[in-house]
Design a protein around this motif. Structure first.
Motif, PDB file in Angstrom:
ATOM      1  N   TRP A 136     -10.004 -10.769  -4.300  1.00 44.13           N
ATOM      2  CA  TRP A 136      -9.769  -9.411  -4.787  1.00 44.13           C
ATOM      3  C   TRP A 136     -10.541  -9.168  -6.074  1.00 44.13           C
TER       4      TRP A 136
ATOM      5  N   TYR B 261      -0.280  -4.476 -11.899  1.00 43.98           N
ATOM      6  CA  TYR B 261      -0.723  -3.842 -10.663  1.00 43.98           C
ATOM      7  C   TYR B 261      -0.567  -2.324 -10.723  1.00 43.98           C
TER       8      TYR B 261
ATOM      9  N   VAL C 159      -3.653  -1.110 -12.081  1.00 46.12           N
ATOM     10  CA  VAL C 159      -4.721  -1.189 -11.085  1.00 46.12           C
ATOM     11  C   VAL C 159      -4.581  -0.044 -10.085  1.00 46.12           C
ATOM     12  N   LYS C 160      -3.351   0.151  -9.638  1.00 46.52           N
ATOM     13  CA  LYS C 160      -3.100   1.135  -8.587  1.00 46.52           C
ATOM     14  C   LYS C 160      -3.380   2.561  -9.051  1.00 46.52           C
ATOM     15  N   THR C 161      -3.050   2.836 -10.305  1.00 45.69           N
ATOM     16  CA  THR C 161      -3.232   4.205 -10.769  1.00 45.69           C
ATOM     17  C   THR C 161      -4.677   4.485 -11.167  1.00 45.69           C
ATOM     18  N   THR C 162      -5.518   3.453 -11.166  1.00 43.82           N
ATOM     19  CA  THR C 162      -6.921   3.735 -11.476  1.00 43.82           C
ATOM     20  C   THR C 162      -7.801   3.495 -10.253  1.00 43.82           C
ATOM     21  N   SER C 163      -8.329   2.309 -10.123  1.00 44.34           N
ATOM     22  CA  SER C 163      -9.378   2.116  -9.122  1.00 44.34           C
ATOM     23  C   SER C 163      -8.924   1.475  -7.826  1.00 44.34           C
ATOM     24  N   GLY C 164      -7.739   0.862  -7.817  1.00 47.43           N
ATOM     25  CA  GLY C 164      -7.393   0.034  -6.663  1.00 47.43           C
ATOM     26  C   GLY C 164      -8.192  -1.257  -6.700  1.00 47.43           C
ATOM     27  N   VAL C 165      -8.059  -2.065  -5.668  1.00 48.38           N
ATOM     28  CA  VAL C 165      -8.785  -3.335  -5.637  1.00 48.38           C
ATOM     29  C   VAL C 165      -9.613  -3.447  -4.363  1.00 48.38           C
ATOM     30  N   SER C 166     -10.685  -4.218  -4.434  1.00 50.60           N
ATOM     31  CA  SER C 166     -11.548  -4.427  -3.266  1.00 50.60           C
ATOM     32  C   SER C 166     -11.555  -5.900  -2.904  1.00 50.60           C
ATOM     33  N   LEU C 167     -11.747  -6.183  -1.626  1.00 52.31           N
ATOM     34  CA  LEU C 167     -11.827  -7.570  -1.173  1.00 52.31           C
ATOM     35  C   LEU C 167     -13.307  -7.922  -0.995  1.00 52.31           C
TER      36      LEU C 167
ATOM     37  N   ASN D   7       0.820  -1.203   0.000  1.00 50.42           N
ATOM     38  CA  ASN D   7       0.000   0.000   0.000  1.00 50.42           C
ATOM     39  C   ASN D   7       0.860   1.261   0.000  1.00 50.42           C
TER      40      ASN D   7
END
Lengths: 167, 284
Positions: free
Chosen positions: B180, B164, B167-175, B129
């Motif tokens: 994920w 990744y 992923v990180k520069t757009t929405s991130g991830v959810s659990l 993170n």
């Protein structure tokens, strides 16, 4: 007249600043603490808890134990296969886990009263909230700390951040 | 030290220094506006552009690639450094996004390093993170396999990092229920990433890699092999690129006949195993 207008502007600015401070203060995020317990029936963590630890993986205990049992069985009958390139075996058993990177670690003295005064959370909270920082979702905590009791009134404290691991 | 630590814990016995601070990165790097290259517009173009020409895109050295490798792993990495596919991957970390790429190695790297029961793995990529993505290679696996096999691992892990980064520069991830998932917000910028990721929640990154990055892996390996005087058939590179990606929906969906799929999978596993046993890392 000009002075009166100037005073009004100053008043408005002060009022905005005051409101902002009140709102900011009321929304202040606090650190959260999970006291790790090896006997907890919900989760399992392997390994020793020392200051050199760099990652902490929390497994769903029931799923982890079931998987381990099946691995032993498959190894015994020679049907077990693990692929070191993908980090996956051929059993296709789901084991939920969360991995945290240790951002800082320290050993400290704390009484049970000290611990009780902390903003304590449980495993369920970790499952539901710990990932929200990387999800870019709203979250209501500052940093996450794991505390592991190592002796009377002595703990190892890990400041952690969730991480995804792949192979 | 946290507020609570200061307030309640009066005695600190021993402490380990925290990780080095993440370099400050301006928001303009994360969300570039007007002109410049906006990674958010790249989407499938990113997948298709692995072969594109064009000059470097080093906009600034805010972001770093930190190489902590030694021995055979370092020797191979340094020879691979000029490889066009690795370059394309690394370029995306330079000047465009606020994410550092750190490459390490560790002896007897395991699935869970603190669990002796867990299996040995070739490598791991951690997506933390912070603004760091850590790639860790298994030292013994780096030494005891041909350098081309290690090159596949390095490219594979670098592509993990690249996915990744998107992923990180757009929405991130959810659990969600322990798996994920990409939230709906990522669909706008990365529809193929969104669909492929959520198609295989138990193995999302490998599924995406299998669908869109295998050709890049093949080209990268071929280029490296040629540079060290090795020649193999195109089929060989195709087989090697599947290494680590065979447990995905992308693999399953390839063949209508499950019996043929199983036979083909066994053939590829055998090709990979035979090659990996054929020699130790020859890099010097």
């Amino acid at each position: 007249m000009k002075n009166l207008k100037k005073m009004n502007v100053i008043k408005i600015v002060l009022l905005i600043m005051l409101s902002h401070s009140i709102i900011s203060f009321s929304q202040k995020k606090e650190d959260v603490y999970l006291v790790l317990n090896n006997a907890d029936l919900d989760y399992y963590i392997a390994g020793n808890f020392d200051l050199n630890r760099t990652y902490i993986t929390i497994y769903n205990r029931e799923e982890y134990q079931y998987h381990q049992k099946k691995v032993e069985e498959a190894k015994k009958n020679g049907s077990y296969h693990f692929d070191p390139a993908s980090g996956r075996d051929n059993l296709n058993i789901k084991v939920r886990k969360l991995t945290f990177e240790v951002l800082a670690a320290e050993r400290l003295k704390a009484s049970s009263c000290d611990i009780d005064r902390l903003n304590l959370v449980d495993y369920e909270w970790i499952l539901n909230n710990s990932w929200k920082k990387i999800a870019k979702q709203d979250y209501d905590f500052k940093d996450i700390y794991f505390l592991k009791k190592i002796d009377d009134n002595e703990y190892v404290s890990y400041k952690v951040g969730i991480t995804i691991v792949d192979h | 030290m946290s507020f609570f630590n200061k307030r309640y814990f009066t005695v600190i016995i021993e402490t380990r220094a925290p990780s080095p601070p993440t370099p400050y990165v301006s928001i303009a790097y994360m969300y570039p506006t007007g002109g410049g290259q906006n990674q958010g517009n790249c989407e499938v173009g990113c997948e298709n552009n692995w072969n594109f020409g064009g000059g470097g895109i080093y906009g600034g050295d805010v972001v770093e690639i930190i190489n902590n490798l030694t021995g055979k792993a370092n020797c191979t990495y340094l020879k691979l450094k000029n490889n066009s596919i690795l370059q394309k991957t690394i370029e995306r970390f330079k000047g465009k996004t606020p994410i550092n790429l750190i490459i390490n190695q560790k002896s007897n790297l395991r699935l869970d390093d603190y669990n002796p029961k867990s299996e040995l793995v070739n490598a791991k990529t951690y997506y933390g993170n912070s603004y760091n993505i850590n790639i860790t290679l298994n030292t013994e696996q780096a030494n005891n396999r041909p350098s081309l096999a290690l090159v596949r691992t390095i490219l594979h892990e670098a592509i993990h990092a690249e996915i990744y980064r998107k992923v990180k520069t757009t929405s991130g991830v959810s659990l969600v229920n322990g798996e994920w998932q990409l939230p709906d917000g990522s669909r706008a910028n990365f529809p193929s990433l969104f669909d492929t990721y959520n198609e295989d929640p138990s193995n999302p990154y490998h599924n995406y890699m299998a669908k869109y990055y295998r050709e890049a892996l093949e080209l990268g390996m071929k280029e490296y092999a040629t540079s060290i005087g090795e020649t193999h058939s195109d089929q060989f590179y195709k087989d090697l690129a599947w290494n680590g990606l065979l447990n995905t929906k992308a693999w399953e969906n390839q063949y209508a006949d499950p019996a043929y799929a199983k036979k083909e999978k066994t053939r590829i596993i055998t090709v990979i195993a035979n090659y990996e046993k054929s020699k130790k890392n020859e890099c010097h």
